[in-house]
Write a protein that holds these residues in place. Structure first.
Motif, PDB file in Angstrom:
ATOM      1  N   GLU A  96       0.850  -1.191   0.000  1.00  0.00           N
ATOM      2  CA  GLU A  96       0.000   0.000   0.000  1.00  0.00           C
ATOM      3  C   GLU A  96       0.888   1.243   0.000  1.00  0.00           C
ATOM      4  O   GLU A  96       1.624   1.493   0.951  1.00  0.00           O
ATOM      5  CB  GLU A  96      -0.897  -0.021   1.232  1.00  0.00           C
ATOM      6  CG  GLU A  96      -1.944   1.070   1.255  1.00  0.00           C
ATOM      7  CD  GLU A  96      -2.859   0.947   2.446  1.00  0.00           C
ATOM      8  OE1 GLU A  96      -3.066   1.967   3.121  1.00  0.00           O
ATOM      9  OE2 GLU A  96      -3.350  -0.173   2.707  1.00  0.00           O
ATOM     10  N   ALA A 103      -3.362   5.893  -0.276  1.00  0.00           N
ATOM     11  CA  ALA A 103      -4.777   5.606  -0.029  1.00  0.00           C
ATOM     12  C   ALA A 103      -5.639   6.002  -1.220  1.00  0.00           C
ATOM     13  O   ALA A 103      -6.799   5.597  -1.325  1.00  0.00           O
ATOM     14  CB  ALA A 103      -5.237   6.349   1.221  1.00  0.00           C
ATOM     15  N   ASP A 104      -5.081   6.774  -2.133  1.00  0.00           N
ATOM     16  CA  ASP A 104      -5.830   7.233  -3.303  1.00  0.00           C
ATOM     17  C   ASP A 104      -5.765   6.230  -4.454  1.00  0.00           C
ATOM     18  O   ASP A 104      -6.482   6.392  -5.443  1.00  0.00           O
ATOM     19  CB  ASP A 104      -5.298   8.582  -3.791  1.00  0.00           C
ATOM     20  CG  ASP A 104      -5.476   9.682  -2.756  1.00  0.00           C
ATOM     21  OD1 ASP A 104      -6.485   9.620  -2.018  1.00  0.00           O
ATOM     22  OD2 ASP A 104      -4.624  10.580  -2.680  1.00  0.00           O
ATOM     23  N   TRP A 105      -4.898   5.230  -4.366  1.00  0.00           N
ATOM     24  CA  TRP A 105      -4.761   4.259  -5.455  1.00  0.00           C
ATOM     25  C   TRP A 105      -5.749   3.117  -5.254  1.00  0.00           C
ATOM     26  O   TRP A 105      -5.835   2.534  -4.167  1.00  0.00           O
ATOM     27  CB  TRP A 105      -3.351   3.696  -5.496  1.00  0.00           C
ATOM     28  CG  TRP A 105      -2.297   4.702  -5.856  1.00  0.00           C
ATOM     29  CD1 TRP A 105      -2.482   6.042  -6.085  1.00  0.00           C
ATOM     30  CD2 TRP A 105      -0.900   4.469  -5.993  1.00  0.00           C
ATOM     31  NE1 TRP A 105      -1.278   6.641  -6.354  1.00  0.00           N
ATOM     32  CE2 TRP A 105      -0.295   5.703  -6.310  1.00  0.00           C
ATOM     33  CE3 TRP A 105      -0.108   3.329  -5.874  1.00  0.00           C
ATOM     34  CZ2 TRP A 105       1.079   5.833  -6.525  1.00  0.00           C
ATOM     35  CZ3 TRP A 105       1.260   3.444  -6.083  1.00  0.00           C
ATOM     36  CH2 TRP A 105       1.846   4.686  -6.408  1.00  0.00           C
ATOM     37  N   SER A 106      -6.463   2.777  -6.288  1.00  0.00           N
ATOM     38  CA  SER A 106      -7.448   1.703  -6.195  1.00  0.00           C
ATOM     39  C   SER A 106      -7.633   1.059  -7.561  1.00  0.00           C
ATOM     40  O   SER A 106      -7.522   1.719  -8.594  1.00  0.00           O
ATOM     41  CB  SER A 106      -8.787   2.258  -5.699  1.00  0.00           C
ATOM     42  OG  SER A 106      -9.791   1.259  -5.751  1.00  0.00           O
ATOM     43  N   GLU A 148     -10.483  -0.919  -7.825  1.00  0.00           N
ATOM     44  CA  GLU A 148     -11.872  -1.370  -7.697  1.00  0.00           C
ATOM     45  C   GLU A 148     -12.681  -1.091  -8.961  1.00  0.00           C
ATOM     46  O   GLU A 148     -13.411  -1.959  -9.458  1.00  0.00           O
ATOM     47  CB  GLU A 148     -12.523  -0.697  -6.497  1.00  0.00           C
ATOM     48  CG  GLU A 148     -13.940  -1.176  -6.220  1.00  0.00           C
ATOM     49  CD  GLU A 148     -14.532  -0.562  -4.965  1.00  0.00           C
ATOM     50  OE1 GLU A 148     -15.718  -0.826  -4.680  1.00  0.00           O
ATOM     51  OE2 GLU A 148     -13.808   0.184  -4.269  1.00  0.00           O
TER      52      GLU A 148
END
Length: 247
Positions: free
Chosen positions: A187, A190-193, A195
Motif C-alpha cells: 500500500e 490511499a488514493d490508489w485503487s 476497484e
C-alpha cells in the motif's frame, strides 16, 4: 510453449557473492523436521526495480509454501517476476511454472534465468521464462499454455499500468476457466485503487488473511515487510467460482 514437471533469522541474511553490487540473498522455508527449502536469489542492489526482492515477494512465497502440497502439478504463471522468488518456490514445490517479465527488458529476463540457475532450475527444461507486455495481447500471450494459477508480487506499483495489468489478468482468466490470480501488494497511497477497473473488466477481489503466514517456518512477516503495509488478494471472474485460500 510447453510445461515441464518439475527477516528475521541468520538464514535470511544477505551474503556477498562478488566484489560488485551483486549479492545472493537466501530465503529459507521450513515445515516438519524433514522439510526445508532454501532459495537463493541474486540481487543487484544498484540495479533496476526488477533486480531486487521487494517485501511483497517473500510474503507471497510463504503463502505458497504453506500450501505446497496443493501446488504439485499445478500450472502457474508469475507476472512481473523480477527476481522470481514466488515462482521459483512454486517450481521447487513441483508446480509447472512460467516466469514472465517485460518483453522489452532483456536484462530483466536474463536476470530471471540467472535466479533459476542459482536454484538448479534449467530454463526451458525445469521452468520457462517468457517476455510479456501488460495490456498488449501479443503472440507471446496466446502461446501461453493452460493455467491453474496466476501469481504476482507487487505488480501494482505504478497507477499508469494498473489497467494494463487488469486487462492482462482478465484475458488470462477468461481463457483459463477456474483459474485465479493471487497477488501481494504494498500500500503506497490511499488514493490508489483498482476497484473500478475490476468492475469494468468483470472481476472480483477477495482479501486473504495474512495472520498465520510464515508461522510454519518460524518467520515474522513484519520483519520482511519493513514497516510497509502489505496485503494479499485473490481475483477471479465475477461469473467464476472461488475458494479463498485454496490453490
Amino acid at each position: 510453449m510447453r510445461f515441464h514437471m518439475k527477516s528475521g533469522s541468520e538464514e535470511n541474511d544477505i551474503v556477498a557473492a562478488t566484489a560488485t553490487a551483486e549479492h545472493i540473498r537466501k530465503f529459507v522455508f521450513s515445515g516438519s523436521p524433514a522439510e526445508r527449502l532454501e532459495i537463493k536469489i541474486p540481487e543487484l542492489l544498484q540495479g533496476a526495480y526488477s533486480f531486487y526482492t521487494w517485501p511483497c515477494a517473500p510474503v507471497l512465497a510463504h503463502f505458497l509454501w504453506e500450501r505446497r502440497q496443493s501446488l504439485a502439478g499445478k500450472r502457474v504463471l508469475e507476472l512481473g517476476s523480477g527476481t522470481a522468488l514466488p515462482g521459483i518456490l512454486a517450481a521447487k514445490c513441483r508446480a509447472q511454472v512460467v516466469l514472465t517479465d517485460n518483453c522489452i527488458l532483456p536484462k530483466s529476463l536474463a536476470h530471471i534465468r540467472k535466479s533459476c540457475l542459482a536454484n538448479q532450475l534449467q530454463p526451458g527444461v525445469d521452468i520457462d521464462v517468457v517476455g510479456l507486455s501488460w495490456g498488449l495481447l501479443l503472440n507471446s500471450v496466446f502461446r501461453l499454455p493452460p493455467l491453474d494459477l496466476i501469481i504476482a508480487a507487487d505488480c501494482f506499483y505504478d497507477p499508469s499500468v494498473f489497467e494494463d495489468i487488469v486487462v492482462t489478468v482478465a484475458f488470462l482468466l477468461e481463457r483459463n476457466a477456474g483459474a485465479k490470480f493471487i497477488f501481494s501488494y504494498q500500500e503506497r497511497s490511499a488514493d490508489w485503487s483498482i476497484e473500478a477497473l475490476l468492475k469494468k473488466w468483470k472481476l472480483q477481489a477477495l482479501p486473504i488473511s495474512m495472520d498465520d503466514i510464515g508461522k510454519e517456518s518460524g518467520v515474522d512477516l513484519l520483519e520482511f515487510m519493513g514497516g510497509h503495509t502489505i496485503h494479499l488478494l485473490e481475483i477471479t471472474r465475477v461469473d467464476g467460482s472461488h475458494t479463498i485460500n485454496a490453490i
